[in-house]
Enzyme design. Structure first.
Site, PDB file in Angstrom:
ATOM      1  N   PHE A   1       0.799  -1.286  -0.085  1.00  0.00           N
ATOM      2  CA  PHE A   1      -0.081   0.203   0.087  1.00  0.00           C
ATOM      3  C   PHE A   1       0.873   1.311   0.020  1.00  0.00           C
ATOM      4  O   PHE A   1       1.797   1.107   0.568  1.00  0.00           O
ATOM      5  CB  PHE A   1      -1.008  -0.131   1.221  1.00  0.00           C
ATOM      6  CG  PHE A   1      -1.919   1.096   1.230  1.00  0.00           C
ATOM      7  CD1 PHE A   1      -3.040   0.763   0.388  1.00  0.00           C
ATOM      8  CD2 PHE A   1      -2.081   2.203   1.933  1.00  0.00           C
ATOM      9  CE1 PHE A   1      -4.155   1.754   0.176  1.00  0.00           C
ATOM     10  CE2 PHE A   1      -3.151   2.933   1.837  1.00  0.00           C
ATOM     11  CZ  PHE A   1      -3.997   2.748   0.843  1.00  0.00           C
TER      12      PHE A   1
ATOM     13  N   ASP B   1       0.653  -5.411   8.194  1.00  0.00           N
ATOM     14  CA  ASP B   1      -0.092  -4.436   7.849  1.00  0.00           C
ATOM     15  C   ASP B   1      -1.519  -5.454   7.963  1.00  0.00           C
ATOM     16  O   ASP B   1      -1.561  -6.053   6.894  1.00  0.00           O
ATOM     17  CB  ASP B   1       0.138  -3.603   6.816  1.00  0.00           C
ATOM     18  CG  ASP B   1      -1.069  -2.420   6.683  1.00  0.00           C
ATOM     19  OD1 ASP B   1      -2.152  -2.622   7.193  1.00  0.00           O
ATOM     20  OD2 ASP B   1      -0.831  -1.449   5.888  1.00  0.00           O
TER      21      ASP B   1
ATOM     22  N   TYR C   1     -11.769   0.845  10.277  1.00  0.00           N
ATOM     23  CA  TYR C   1     -12.875   1.508   9.146  1.00  0.00           C
ATOM     24  C   TYR C   1     -13.131   0.670   8.033  1.00  0.00           C
ATOM     25  O   TYR C   1     -14.239   1.164   7.358  1.00  0.00           O
ATOM     26  CB  TYR C   1     -12.664   2.818   8.880  1.00  0.00           C
ATOM     27  CG  TYR C   1     -11.537   3.108   8.439  1.00  0.00           C
ATOM     28  CD1 TYR C   1     -11.204   3.037   7.136  1.00  0.00           C
ATOM     29  CD2 TYR C   1     -10.323   3.829   8.837  1.00  0.00           C
ATOM     30  CE1 TYR C   1     -10.217   3.218   6.262  1.00  0.00           C
ATOM     31  CE2 TYR C   1      -9.080   4.086   8.308  1.00  0.00           C
ATOM     32  CZ  TYR C   1      -8.992   3.834   6.876  1.00  0.00           C
ATOM     33  OH  TYR C   1      -7.898   4.153   6.301  1.00  0.00           O
TER      34      TYR C   1
ATOM     35  N   ARG D   1     -12.429  -3.501  -7.832  1.00  0.00           N
ATOM     36  CA  ARG D   1     -12.461  -4.387  -6.532  1.00  0.00           C
ATOM     37  C   ARG D   1     -13.826  -4.474  -6.126  1.00  0.00           C
ATOM     38  O   ARG D   1     -14.676  -3.550  -6.064  1.00  0.00           O
ATOM     39  CB  ARG D   1     -11.701  -3.635  -5.418  1.00  0.00           C
ATOM     40  CG  ARG D   1     -10.226  -3.657  -5.768  1.00  0.00           C
ATOM     41  CD  ARG D   1      -9.430  -3.204  -4.441  1.00  0.00           C
ATOM     42  NE  ARG D   1     -10.000  -2.148  -3.664  1.00  0.00           N
ATOM     43  CZ  ARG D   1      -9.465  -1.524  -2.556  1.00  0.00           C
ATOM     44  NH1 ARG D   1      -8.451  -2.168  -1.995  1.00  0.00           N
ATOM     45  NH2 ARG D   1     -10.051  -0.282  -1.969  1.00  0.00           N
TER      46      ARG D   1
END
Length: 404
Positions: free
Chosen positions: A126, A191, A214, A364
């Site tokens: 990422f 991660d 989140y 996605r």
């Protein structure tokens, strides 16, 4: 090819037998016709989280500064709940704090204090992880290495610190953390942002981890993140941010900083209490539903999506960019298509389907098990195939890339 695609009636039957079906009713879904395939970016709001924030505001109004008697230990208490619910960690090893980015910065600097050598990650990790790691390496005068295959990161001979994502944010591919971590002499930061709340995680044999709350945890936009430090390592690592919430005797207000003895040493400034209350409420739902049941449904949903993609979307130029084996992926699948960006925008603007786009050509499909039904998968991919068959995505519309 996967097994034959289910009919819509068969998908509805799966929903009728789904042990987790009732959890969808505990979320605030304003548009029942909208198909939401982006829970891997931002989860839906639950009534429990909304009520927790309201209750926190009420407690603030009633108690004012006296509320800190209850709030002061909230980052660790909720960290312990998260550890128990879905991380396989021990009490005192997880702290709710800051953002994923800040937590990576803290743990990366702490790791380099006790290990000599390079900072290593993979080129597909990422972006914020790569940016932080490159910056920390530059600041500390260390060699920064990006490898093509994440599994190769642990073979870099002089690695002091390796950072990898347990579930890849583009493809959904899952790494074997327990197998990879012992292969390097460096410390490994995992991660967990695209894994936590979707699949079981066993942090017991791992060194360090970070993640957000989140996505599949549904704690709300910008909800506080978490960090993990294996208990045996805590006393040897020091945060580069010497905030007063990480101080051993916080209210002594002394002239010199001395870190707390436990995981609290990685706290910094005043914690966002309302945000942590939202995380607490969100984790309680996952704890109640059970992470293994959640993961089993996620595997079934993504299997269903792949079967439909094979039957409907392969002839339209879509290519599966995720592992076919459920044990090798998280709870989202990715489809490659040369016109993925236009398709993404057209789905949102014309078909009331919300997927996600990633450069250069990835669509996605995030399937959050607590809120996504099997008929949602069927209906959403049916709308997708019809839109592309008609060529609606190629006519006008926006091509702006959303920030998600």
């Amino acid at each position: 090819m996967t097994s034959a695609a289910l009919s819509r009636s068969e998908a509805a039957e799966l929903d009728a037998r789904d042990e987790l079906a009732g959890y969808r009713d505990r979320f605030d879904i304003r548009d029942p016709d909208r198909i939401y395939f982006d829970g891997n970016s931002l989860g839906m709001p639950s009534v429990a989280v909304r009520d927790a924030v309201t209750a926190g505001t009420d407690a603030w109004a009633r108690q004012l500064v006296g509320g800190w008697e209850d709030w002061i230990d909230l980052p660790r208490r909720v960290g312990d709940r998260l550890a128990r619910a879905c991380l396989g960690a021990q009490p005192g090893e997880v702290l709710i704090a800051d953002s994923t980015t800040v937590n990576l910065y803290k743990l990366a600097h702490a790791a380099l204090n006790v290990r000599a050598g390079a900072v290593v990650t993979d080129a597909g990790n990422f972006p914020t992880d790569r940016y932080i790691l490159a910056g920390v390496a530059e600041a500390r005068g260390r060699r920064y290495v990006e490898v093509d295959d994440p599994s190769d990161a642990v073979t870099v001979p002089d690695a002091a610190l390796v950072c990898l994502s347990l579930v890849d944010y583009r493809s959904g591919a899952r790494l074997d953390a327990a197998a990879l971590t012992p292969r390097t002499a460096g410390l490994v930061i995992w991660d967990l942002s695209h894994a936590v709340g979707a699949i079981p995680v066993d942090l017991a044999p791992l060194d360090l981890a970070i993640g957000c709350t989140y996505k599949y945890l549904n704690a709300g936009p910008g909800a506080p993140a978490f960090l993990y430090v294996r208990g045996a390592l805590v006393s040897s690592l020091h945060s580069p941010i010497r905030g007063w919430f990480g101080q051993r005797d916080q209210f002594a207000m002394g002239p010199a900083y001395q870190p707390a003895s436990g995981i609290e040493r990685f706290a910094a400034g005043t914690p966002p209490i309302l945000g942590i209350a939202a995380v607490d409420a969100a984790v309680r739902i996952v704890e109640e539903a059970g992470i293994r049941r959640i993961a089993a449904k996620g595997a079934a949903l993504t299997d269903h999506a792949i079967a439909l993609a094979d039957a409907w979307l392969d002839p339209l130029g879509f290519v599966l960019a995720s592992p076919r084996a459920a044990a090798e992926r998280g709870s989202h699948i990715s489809l490659r298509h040369p016109d993925a960006l236009r398709i993404d925008r057209a789905l949102i603007e014309r078909a009331n389907v919300v997927p996600d786009f990633r450069q250069p050509d990835v669509l996605r499909i995030g399937l959050s098990p607590l809120t996504t039904r099997f008929v949602d998968v069927w209906d959403g991919l049916d709308r997708l195939r019809r839109l592309v068959e008609r060529g609606d995505h190629a006519v006008g519309g926006s091509t702006d890339v959303r920030v998600t």
